[in-house]
Design a protein around this motif. Structure first.
Motif, PDB file in Angstrom:
ATOM      1  N   LEU A 258      39.124  29.082  43.126  1.00 24.58           N
ATOM      2  CA  LEU A 258      40.023  30.088  42.570  1.00 24.58           C
ATOM      3  C   LEU A 258      41.103  30.478  43.593  1.00 24.58           C
ATOM      4  O   LEU A 258      42.293  30.543  43.250  1.00 24.58           O
ATOM      5  CB  LEU A 258      39.243  31.327  42.127  1.00 24.58           C
ATOM      6  N   VAL A 259      40.707  30.699  44.826  1.00 22.34           N
ATOM      7  CA  VAL A 259      41.670  31.086  45.860  1.00 22.34           C
ATOM      8  C   VAL A 259      42.701  29.968  46.062  1.00 22.34           C
ATOM      9  O   VAL A 259      43.898  30.233  46.177  1.00 22.34           O
ATOM     10  CB  VAL A 259      40.965  31.448  47.183  1.00 22.34           C
ATOM     11  N   GLU A 260      42.256  28.732  46.051  1.00 26.74           N
ATOM     12  CA  GLU A 260      43.186  27.587  46.176  1.00 26.74           C
ATOM     13  C   GLU A 260      44.177  27.585  45.013  1.00 26.74           C
ATOM     14  O   GLU A 260      45.377  27.390  45.200  1.00 26.74           O
ATOM     15  CB  GLU A 260      42.405  26.276  46.216  1.00 26.74           C
ATOM     16  N   PHE A 261      43.685  27.811  43.796  1.00 28.67           N
ATOM     17  CA  PHE A 261      44.549  27.880  42.619  1.00 28.67           C
ATOM     18  C   PHE A 261      45.592  28.994  42.767  1.00 28.67           C
ATOM     19  O   PHE A 261      46.769  28.815  42.453  1.00 28.67           O
ATOM     20  CB  PHE A 261      43.702  28.105  41.364  1.00 28.67           C
ATOM     21  N   LEU A 262      45.170  30.145  43.242  1.00 23.27           N
ATOM     22  CA  LEU A 262      46.070  31.292  43.377  1.00 23.27           C
ATOM     23  C   LEU A 262      47.127  31.075  44.445  1.00 23.27           C
ATOM     24  O   LEU A 262      48.216  31.643  44.367  1.00 23.27           O
ATOM     25  CB  LEU A 262      45.265  32.558  43.699  1.00 23.27           C
ATOM     26  N   ASN A 263      46.818  30.258  45.430  1.00 22.74           N
ATOM     27  CA  ASN A 263      47.754  30.013  46.534  1.00 22.74           C
ATOM     28  C   ASN A 263      48.755  28.891  46.250  1.00 22.74           C
ATOM     29  O   ASN A 263      49.601  28.595  47.086  1.00 22.74           O
ATOM     30  CB  ASN A 263      46.998  29.720  47.827  1.00 22.74           C
ATOM     31  N   LYS A 264      48.664  28.259  45.072  1.00 21.34           N
ATOM     32  CA  LYS A 264      49.595  27.165  44.734  1.00 21.34           C
ATOM     33  C   LYS A 264      50.976  27.707  44.462  1.00 21.34           C
ATOM     34  O   LYS A 264      51.191  28.769  43.979  1.00 21.34           O
ATOM     35  CB  LYS A 264      49.112  26.398  43.493  1.00 21.34           C
TER      36      LYS A 264
ATOM     37  N   LYS B 122      31.579  42.436  40.957  1.00 24.22           N
ATOM     38  CA  LYS B 122      32.265  43.306  41.920  1.00 24.22           C
ATOM     39  C   LYS B 122      32.322  42.631  43.286  1.00 24.22           C
ATOM     40  O   LYS B 122      33.365  42.642  43.945  1.00 24.22           O
ATOM     41  CB  LYS B 122      31.558  44.651  42.022  1.00 24.22           C
ATOM     42  N   GLN B 123      31.218  42.045  43.720  1.00 18.35           N
ATOM     43  CA  GLN B 123      31.189  41.370  45.017  1.00 18.35           C
ATOM     44  C   GLN B 123      32.195  40.223  45.050  1.00 18.35           C
ATOM     45  O   GLN B 123      32.937  40.078  46.015  1.00 18.35           O
ATOM     46  CB  GLN B 123      29.784  40.834  45.316  1.00 18.35           C
ATOM     47  N   TYR B 124      32.232  39.418  43.993  1.00 19.52           N
ATOM     48  CA  TYR B 124      33.208  38.316  43.943  1.00 19.52           C
ATOM     49  C   TYR B 124      34.639  38.859  43.944  1.00 19.52           C
ATOM     50  O   TYR B 124      35.505  38.307  44.633  1.00 19.52           O
ATOM     51  CB  TYR B 124      32.970  37.417  42.733  1.00 19.52           C
ATOM     52  N   ALA B 125      34.910  39.932  43.216  1.00 16.49           N
ATOM     53  CA  ALA B 125      36.251  40.520  43.201  1.00 16.49           C
ATOM     54  C   ALA B 125      36.645  40.977  44.604  1.00 16.49           C
ATOM     55  O   ALA B 125      37.788  40.779  45.034  1.00 16.49           O
ATOM     56  CB  ALA B 125      36.306  41.685  42.214  1.00 16.49           C
TER      57      ALA B 125
ATOM     58  N   GLU C 264      39.724  40.114  49.581  1.00 14.57           N
ATOM     59  CA  GLU C 264      39.784  39.881  51.033  1.00 14.57           C
ATOM     60  C   GLU C 264      40.505  38.581  51.355  1.00 14.57           C
ATOM     61  O   GLU C 264      41.286  38.512  52.310  1.00 14.57           O
ATOM     62  CB  GLU C 264      38.376  39.842  51.618  1.00 14.57           C
ATOM     63  N   ALA C 265      40.263  37.561  50.564  1.00 17.16           N
ATOM     64  CA  ALA C 265      40.852  36.241  50.822  1.00 17.16           C
ATOM     65  C   ALA C 265      42.331  36.169  50.461  1.00 17.16           C
ATOM     66  O   ALA C 265      43.067  35.359  51.036  1.00 17.16           O
ATOM     67  CB  ALA C 265      40.079  35.166  50.050  1.00 17.16           C
ATOM     68  N   THR C 266      42.761  36.996  49.518  1.00 15.92           N
ATOM     69  CA  THR C 266      44.134  36.893  49.012  1.00 15.92           C
ATOM     70  C   THR C 266      45.025  38.084  49.365  1.00 15.92           C
ATOM     71  O   THR C 266      46.246  37.974  49.307  1.00 15.92           O
ATOM     72  CB  THR C 266      44.132  36.769  47.476  1.00 15.92           C
ATOM     73  N   GLY C 267      44.410  39.212  49.646  1.00 18.97           N
ATOM     74  CA  GLY C 267      45.179  40.429  49.881  1.00 18.97           C
ATOM     75  C   GLY C 267      45.548  41.166  48.603  1.00 18.97           C
ATOM     76  O   GLY C 267      46.209  42.202  48.644  1.00 18.97           O
ATOM     77  N   PHE C 268      45.118  40.674  47.451  1.00 19.34           N
ATOM     78  CA  PHE C 268      45.396  41.328  46.173  1.00 19.34           C
ATOM     79  C   PHE C 268      44.440  42.502  45.973  1.00 19.34           C
ATOM     80  O   PHE C 268      43.264  42.416  46.316  1.00 19.34           O
ATOM     81  CB  PHE C 268      45.252  40.363  44.998  1.00 19.34           C
TER      82      PHE C 268
ATOM     83  N   MET D 272      54.792  37.374  44.050  1.00 13.87           N
ATOM     84  CA  MET D 272      54.236  37.654  42.732  1.00 13.87           C
ATOM     85  C   MET D 272      53.251  38.821  42.851  1.00 13.87           C
ATOM     86  O   MET D 272      52.346  38.792  43.673  1.00 13.87           O
ATOM     87  CB  MET D 272      53.521  36.401  42.199  1.00 13.87           C
ATOM     88  N   ASN D 273      53.448  39.831  42.045  1.00 11.23           N
ATOM     89  CA  ASN D 273      52.578  40.998  42.009  1.00 11.23           C
ATOM     90  C   ASN D 273      51.310  40.637  41.225  1.00 11.23           C
ATOM     91  O   ASN D 273      51.365  40.455  40.023  1.00 11.23           O
ATOM     92  CB  ASN D 273      53.325  42.163  41.348  1.00 11.23           C
ATOM     93  N   THR D 274      50.192  40.542  41.939  1.00 10.72           N
ATOM     94  CA  THR D 274      48.926  40.140  41.329  1.00 10.72           C
ATOM     95  C   THR D 274      47.892  41.229  41.534  1.00 10.72           C
ATOM     96  O   THR D 274      47.814  41.839  42.603  1.00 10.72           O
ATOM     97  CB  THR D 274      48.419  38.829  41.959  1.00 10.72           C
ATOM     98  N   ILE D 275      47.080  41.460  40.515  1.00  4.84           N
ATOM     99  CA  ILE D 275      45.993  42.430  40.597  1.00  4.84           C
ATOM    100  C   ILE D 275      44.706  41.772  40.106  1.00  4.84           C
ATOM    101  O   ILE D 275      44.725  40.962  39.181  1.00  4.84           O
ATOM    102  CB  ILE D 275      46.315  43.707  39.778  1.00  4.84           C
TER     103      ILE D 275
END
Length: 147
Positions: A141-147, A15-18, A23-27, A1-4
């Motif tokens: 959020l990262v856990e949600f994105l990795n589902k 910005k720091q959270y983004a 970093e955690a997702t590679g997006f 899935m193409n995510t931005i």
């Protein structure tokens, strides 16, 4: 899935959270003012991050006008995280079932105008820069994105 990841940051906390989410997702993380409608529309999923002012998203209307397909929203604010506060943000911004995640940021008085500083000092009782942000806050959020 193409995510931005697209974000709007006034004092640097969003910005720091983004960046941490990237970093955690590679997006890829892109600042909203640099993002194009084509980038947003070509993405299968858009993670939008914004700061809050009095519980209202800054720039949410701008990202919605770009017609993202699957929108996920994270907000960064000074208020302590709670289910009650998150629900009030969802209701106030009328985001319905859009996946939403809240992360506590902080305040940088040096990046605010005179009136914003004065109001924030009066409301919060804070008088100097304060940082409540933590990389740990992205876990949900990262856990949600990795589902």
């Amino acid at each position: 899935m193409n995510t931005i990841i697209v974000y709007s940051s006034t004092t640097g906390f969003t910005k720091q959270y983004a960046q941490w989410i990237s970093e955690a997702t590679g997006f890829e993380a892109v600042e909203l003012k640099s993002a194009t409608a084509e980038q947003i529309q070509n993405a299968d999923r858009v993670i939008f991050g914004s700061s809050l002012k009095a519980g209202i998203f800054l720039k949410l209307d701008k990202i919605k006008k770009m017609n993202p397909k699957n929108l996920v929203i994270f907000a960064v604010g000074l208020t302590e995280k709670s289910d009650e506060y998150s629900k009030s943000v969802v209701d106030a911004n009328k985001i319905g079932d859009t996946p939403f995640f809240y992360m506590r940021g902080g305040v940088k008085f040096t990046k605010l105008g005179f009136f914003e500083r004065a109001i924030l000092k009066k409301i919060t009782g804070l008088s100097e820069d304060t940082d409540y942000s933590s990389k740990d806050n992205i876990a949900e959020l990262v856990e949600f994105l990795n589902k």
